[in-house]
Design an enzyme around this catalytic site. Structure first.
Site, PDB file in Angstrom:
ATOM      1  N   ASP A 305      24.786 -25.700  -4.429  1.00 43.99           N
ATOM      2  CA  ASP A 305      25.897 -25.156  -5.204  1.00 43.99           C
ATOM      3  C   ASP A 305      26.273 -23.819  -4.619  1.00 43.99           C
ATOM      4  OD1 ASP A 305      26.449 -27.092  -7.048  1.00 43.99           O
ATOM      5  OD2 ASP A 305      24.756 -26.510  -8.306  1.00 43.99           O
ATOM      6  N   GLU A 346      31.275  -7.854 -12.522  1.00 45.40           N
ATOM      7  CA  GLU A 346      32.554  -7.576 -11.880  1.00 45.40           C
ATOM      8  C   GLU A 346      32.937  -6.114 -12.106  1.00 45.40           C
ATOM      9  OE1 GLU A 346      32.065 -10.223 -13.771  1.00 45.40           O
ATOM     10  OE2 GLU A 346      32.754 -12.011 -12.686  1.00 45.40           O
ATOM     11  N   PHE A 375      36.125  -6.712 -23.022  1.00 44.86           N
ATOM     12  CA  PHE A 375      36.783  -7.987 -22.712  1.00 44.86           C
ATOM     13  C   PHE A 375      36.554  -8.955 -23.856  1.00 44.86           C
ATOM     14  CE2 PHE A 375      36.665 -12.277 -21.083  1.00 44.86           C
ATOM     15  CZ  PHE A 375      37.773 -12.325 -20.255  1.00 44.86           C
TER      16      PHE A 375
END
Lengths: 681, 569
Positions: A305, A346, A375
């Site tokens: 992956d 991030e 967020f």
């Protein structure tokens, strides 16, 4: 963690327990599992009987006694090797039990009052309700019954962008091991607990009910076949000796037989297998069977992956792309401001980039008189609200678009183009707005883990092709594939695509290994020849695979492949060594047996061994001691180097083939000198 | 040092090297049913045979059916050869009015010719009628060789196919091998032999008064036709007792060279067929070079030993420069005989042009060891290839582990089942050779046949059972094998040495054909190149021949040591 699990080869407790074990293992029923050593035990028993006066050959009782003792020693040494290996396995199981880490779950006692208790995830039962908040791990598979949240399912799906999970509808299922990034949800547990993989594995290790692997069975047959061949060769020597006017005593014939049959590999075979499993465990990987580890050695296609394996799990800021009339420095500053309190990977990466690129130091929110706006799944933006009323936001392009519009701003065409081009290159654009003014875009991209290219080169040398699996679009996938140096990639992969790819590779005659942790992966994990599930993965994934990595580090599949190869190489090397040894043993024993009949055969005594007795004794002693000498190698395994099959073969042939022919000449000679010096024969 | 004998070995080897590829490619065309230049003549014949027998050559068989067909066919051959010998008195073409062959000898001979061994416990000219020679023995020379060829092709097919239930049709392979390969070459060679002076008629034994006044019996009969297939089919059973030492069987240097070339032609060519059919030409050559290395080493040793001669003879004033001339046909001399002896034992042929009993012990050791390698040094027609296939399987298994993968041979995994069957065929040879020899030297009946004392006597018995189990058929000569004990014991060794070897091997082929093919990567064990050749040679020496070291030490090795010390037996 990995280090601490390694057990010293000379652990006193294990050795003393093994010493007792090696005697208990003398039971013929236990010995029958190992045909070669069973023959040695039968020989030892027979020669012991021949010590009884009147039954055996007359004279030289001291010599015969020594042969008998060394024959028993040969059996005991082999048993000892196996017992030590088993002891180490048991010790591993104990340390496993300690290593079992648990996720803590907040179980709701009463849904209405919100009263909760903190319990280990392992006690959760089907139907229990748990509360999960931002930053916490979902403790088990379940259904969201209350709330909405963004969840990082990258560990499961391979997709690094967060997904929304909410109560009701078909986006309600959550998977154990995934992390809630924002908001709070209540999850109803849907899987029955208790039977964790770890629990089952400990039972497996402790039970010592080891099944022979297919390859071990094949090798056993070869060794048994060789044993019969040499049985015929030594048994017929009696009439040949009789015809030649000499005699061959049964004791000496038995000594020859034991020296010729492949006792070295026969004695160490099971220890090699147990030690191989042990080495897998040392890497914090649970293999469900030796068969799985062996199969890992055969793998020639590796499906990995992208997210978490090839790239760091989350995207990182790599560039600031300012809007027209905005300097890069200004954008960097605003981007940093918006991310100061953002604890997502991030967000942190934006702060780091601003600091590295523009020397902007992070500031305290309090100094700025600003409050952090986290967020949420609804707004899909985060940023700062200053007490002055100024608002700084970063977020997805469409979210920022509606944000600036609400403040009577507009979204510049140039920025829209930047957003499109970043997406096109496979990156994720985050647009920054200062009030109603769009100031630019942050380029977030997948970052390939360090050292991956070298690992893939190493795999290529081993003859293994790596295929990267990703949910990204083909363009993004190609960029990362090139950067990481994988051989191939599968983009926009659904679980069905994955399964189809495995089937296709298998049809082409490849053995496929993959890692996975999602319920979605279960069919593919089951289909793959080697399926390694992550410990953080779902129960279904763990059930489907044949290995579980406790550290949930997919790149460890590479280590498993190497261990699998080592396992086979060690068996092959010791078999070659064992068979090659016979040349020297013939030259030691044959002249000793027949020099009385044909003095001319003394020419074959190339080692110039002192007497017939010393020659035979030395060969038998060498044969017994070599087992002990090779125990460390059996446990450690022959070193694997990715130098291609021909390179490995040349190396091993030189060491174990040619070495196997030459070493016993030196060894037997040395023992002979010692035997003579000690007046043993 | 006289270099000429070694030069001859070199020339012979180069000839074989040159023949290998064209023959191998032709064989590949024949068995993959591609067009050949003989089709216009043979294709109608093939379809005629198919119509007569009612067997569809296109109908393929699984390994069990293939093996069953082979066993039934060979069983019928066995009965037929036995019947011809027992009834020859009543049948035509018996000019010397030879009586029926005794039951034990007839059984021995029947087994011997059906198994491609051609062990002869009789003298052809005084035992077998022309009809028996032609209709029973020569026919089996063709059919036993065609059987071997068919089996080798079936083994190769096992490697080339994947997930297949079938390995070809025994009947089709048998017919094509006989019609396209054995018959045409034998026909041409027989005509050449006749031009060189090999007899080919139906006359009986002529009695001639010699100048000294004695009576000499000069045999006649269809010899040239039998000589060619005797060599080309690696049968080795001569029309005459003296075999290829007799001037009627092998009259000129040209016939001697052709006979030698015919022996290795198909066995060497099959290595190319292996490479071509599996698409791995280099693998075929690896097998060829492994065979060649052992062949050249053993042959040069034999030639050297024969050239050196016997020190005891030299002490008596015999000319040392001609080498060991005891038991030699003077026309060939020591070196050529040693080459012939090495070729005939390597290739499971068994034709001889000298008395092996009289070879130096070292050369005798080479002869017996060549057979004990398992008849894989080129080996018999087909038998050599399927024999080395067993060693390749074992090599791949042992060495394949050392590269860290489940051993695989040309994409097929070698697992417990294949190892078991391969070991079974190794065991058969050990059992027959050592067991038989042990019986021979420990029973009264066995000891009665031995003509020399000491280690040489052991060598005689060892040679007999080795030759039988390896389906070679050559004899040391000194042993009187025409007794009930040896007739039966040797026949059993021949029977098990052939069929108990074949059945497991075809089993392996069947199992490999059924397997999936695994993709080849840089991690795959390479079955070509010098490293593989060295390994294969190592396995042949250590797994194949090391077992026989003790008995060889008590036989030829000690005899050689004693001869050098001045003692003979």
């Amino acid at each position: 963690m990995t280090r601490s699990r390694a057990i010293s080869l000379f652990d006193r407790a294990i050795l003393s327990r093994a010493a007792v074990g090696s005697i208990l293992k003398l039971h013929p029923k236990a010995m029958l599992k190992n045909p070669v050593m069973f023959v040695v035990e039968a020989c030892a028993a027979l020669t012991t009987l021949l010590l009884i006066p009147g039954l055996g050959p007359k004279g030289l009782i001291g010599f015969q006694l020594q042969i008998v003792l060394w024959l028993w020693a040969t059996v005991l040494f082999a048993n000892f090797a196996e017992a030590v290996a088993e002891g180490r396995g048991k010790a591993q199981a104990d340390s496993l039990r300690k290593a079992k880490t648990e996720t803590m779950a907040r179980r709701l006692l009463d849904r209405k009052s919100g009263e909760e208790e903190t319990v280990p995830s392992s006690v959760l039962r089907k139907g229990d309700l748990v509360v999960v908040e931002a930053g916490q791990m979902i403790p088990g598979d379940g259904t969201v019954v209350e709330g909405i949240a963004s969840v990082d399912e990258s560990a499961v799906t391979g997709e690094s962008a967060p997904v929304i999970r909410e109560a009701g509808g078909d986006r309600s299922a959550v998977t154990g091991g995934t992390r809630v990034l924002s908001d709070r949800i209540v999850v109803e547990v849907t899987s029955e607990p208790g039977q964790t993989f770890l629990d089952r594995m400990i039972k497996l290790v402790e039970g010592a009910e080891r099944q022979k692997t297919p390859n071990e069975i094949a090798l056993d047959i070869l060794l048994a076949g060789l044993t019969i061949v040499f049985l015929v060769a030594t048994a017929t020597l009696k009439p040949f000796a009789g015809y030649s006017g000499g005699s061959a005593s049964v004791t000496v014939l038995i000594a020859l037989l034991v020296c010729l049959i492949p006792t070295t590999i026969g004695g160490l075979l099971s220890a090699i297998g147990i030690a191989g499993m042990d080495r897998v465990l040392t890497h914090n990987i649970l293999a469900m069977s030796g068969r799985a580890v062996e199969a890992a050695g055969d793998v020639n296609v590796l499906l990995l992956d992208k997210t978490g394996t090839i790239t760091l799990g989350n995207r990182q800021a790599s560039k600031f792309v300012p809007a027209p009339d905005v300097t890069e420095g200004e954008l960097a500053e605003l981007a940093q401001l918006s991310s100061l309190a953002d604890e997502t990977p991030e967000g942190r990466s934006i702060v780091v980039l601003a600091k590295e690129r523009y020397g902007l130091r992070s500031r305290e929110l309090r100094e700025l008189h600003a409050a952090f706006v986290p967020f949420t799944a609804r707004t899909r933006m985060s940023g700062l609200d200053f007490t002055s009323g100024r608002k700084v936001r970063k977020g997805a392009a469409d979210a920022v678009d509606s944000f600036v519009r609400s403040l009577d701003g507009s979204f510049p065409e140039e920025v829209r183009r930047d957003v499109a081009s970043i997406s096109g290159e496979g990156g994720t654009p985050l647009v920054v707005a200062d009030g109603n003014r769009v100031v630019g875009t942050i380029y977030l991209k997948d970052v390939v883990k360090g050292g991956m290219k070298e690992r893939f080169d190493r795999l290529r040398m081993m003859g293994i092709r790596t295929v990267m699996i990703t949910g990204d679009n083909p363009l993004t996938a190609a960029t990362i594939a090139r950067e990481a140096g994988v051989d191939d990639f599968l983009a926009e992969a659904t679980p069905e695509d994955k399964l189809a790819l495995i089937r296709l590779e298998q049809a082409k005659g490849n053995l496929v290994a993959m890692t996975g942790d999602g319920t979605n992966d279960a069919p593919a994990l089951a289909q793959a020849d080697v399926g390694m599930a992550m410990n953080t993965g779902t129960q279904a994934a763990k059930e489907a695979g044949n290995m579980v990595d406790l550290d949930s580090n997919p790149t460890k599949l590479i280590e498993v492949v190497e261990i699998g190869k080592q396992l086979l190489m060690t068996r092959g090397a010791l078999t070659t060594f064992s068979i090659s040894n016979d040349v020297a043993k013939y030259f030691a024993i044959l002249p000793a047996m027949f020099m009385a009949t044909y003095p001319a055969l003394g020419t074959l005594n190339v080692m110039h061994l002192a007497t017939s007795q010393s020659a035979i004794l030395s060969a038998v002693i060498f044969n017994a001691l070599i087992i002990v000498a090779l125990i460390p190698l059996a446990f450690r395994g022959v070193k694997y180097r990715p130098i291609g099959a021909t390179g490995i073969l040349r190396r091993n042939i030189l060491i174990y083939g040619l070495g196997g022919i030459l070493i016993p000449f030196a060894g037997i000679k040395a023992i002979d000198l010692l035997v003579v010096a000690l007046h043993l024969a | 040092m006289n270099a000429l004998p070694y030069l001859k070995v070199g020339v012979y080897f180069l000839l074989i090297l040159a023949l290998t590829k064209p023959i191998g490619l032709y064989l590949e065309r024949v068995f993959t049913k591609e067009p050949t230049f003989l089709d216009p003549i043979l294709a109608p014949l093939e379809s005629l045979l198919s119509r007569l027998s009612g067997i569809d050559p296109k109908k393929e068989q699984g390994w069990r059916a293939y093996t069953a067909a082979m066993l039934v066919f060979n069983g019928a051959g066995l009965l037929l050869v036995y019947a011809f010998q027992r009834l020859q008195e009543l049948l035509p073409l018996n000019p010397d009015h030879l009586p029926a062959v005794s039951p034990a000898l007839a059984f021995n001979t029947a087994v011997s010719f059906v198994t491609n061994t051609n062990w002869q416990a009789y003298s052809g000219e005084t035992t077998m009628s022309h009809l028996t020679q032609m209709a029973a023995l020569a026919v089996q020379n063709f059919l036993s060789a065609a059987t071997g060829l068919a089996l080798a092709i079936a083994v190769i097919r096992g490697l080339t196919r994947a997930e297949s239930k079938t390995i070809g049709s025994f009947w089709s392979d048998l017919v094509r091998g006989t019609l396209w390969v054995l018959l045409p070459v034998s026909l041409v060679a027989a005509i050449f032999f006749a031009t060189q002076g090999v007899v080919q008629d139906f006359s009986g034994t002529a009695l001639v008064k010699t100048l000294e006044g004695g009576v000499q019996k000069i045999p006649g009969g269809p010899m040239a036709s039998q000589e060619s297939i005797k060599m080309f089919g690696t049968n080795g059973g001569g029309f005459l007792n003296a075999n290829s030492a007799h001037p009627y069987a092998n009259p000129t240097p040209a016939t001697n060279l052709l006979q030698l070339a015919l022996i290795f032609a198909v066995p060497a060519g099959l290595t190319t067929t292996l490479g071509k059919m599996t698409g791995k030409n280099r693998h075929g050559w690896a097998a060829f070079w492994a065979m060649s290395i052992v062949f050249l080493a053993s042959t040069l040793l034999a030639v050297w030993s024969e050239q050196r001669g016997n020190p005891i003879h030299h002490a008596l004033g015999v000319d040392a420069s001609v080498g060991n001339m005891e038991g030699k046909e003077v026309r060939f001399g020591a070196a050529d005989s040693a080459l012939f002896a090495s070729v005939t034992t390597s290739a499971s042929c068994g034709a001889v042009n000298a008395m092996h009993d009289s070879l130096t012990p070292l050369a005798g050791l080479v002869a017996v060891l060549n057979i004990q390698f398992g008849e894989v040094i080129f080996g018999g027609v087909g038998a050599g290839l399927y024999g080395i296939f067993v060693f390749i399987v074992l090599t791949v298994f042992i060495a394949g582990l050392m590269v860290g993968r489940t051993p695989e041979y040309l994409g097929k995994k070698i697992e417990a089942h294949e190892v078991k069957l391969a070991m079974l065929s190794v065991l058969v040879l050990t059992f027959c050779i050592l067991g038989g020899t042990a019986l021979g030297v420990s029973t009264k009946a066995g000891l009665a046949g031995i003509s020399n004392a000491g280690p040489h006597g052991l060598s005689q018995v060892l040679y007999a059972f080795t030759s039988a189990a390896g389906n070679n058929g050559s004899a040391f000569g000194g042993l009187n094998a025409n007794s009930d004990f040896y007739s039966v014991a040797v026949a059993l060794a021949m029977f098990f040495g052939r069929f108990w070897m074949i059945v497991p091997i075809i089993g392996i082929a069947g199992s490999l054909a059924a397997k999936k093919r695994i993709a080849e990567t840089s991690g795959t064990f390479p079955v070509d190149g010098p490293l593989f050749v060295a390994l294969l040679v190592g396995v042949i020496l250590i797994v194949g021949a090391l077992t026989f070291f003790p008995v060889l030490a008590l036989g030829p090795i000690v005899e050689e040591l004693l001869m050098q010390a001045g003692r003979l037996f």
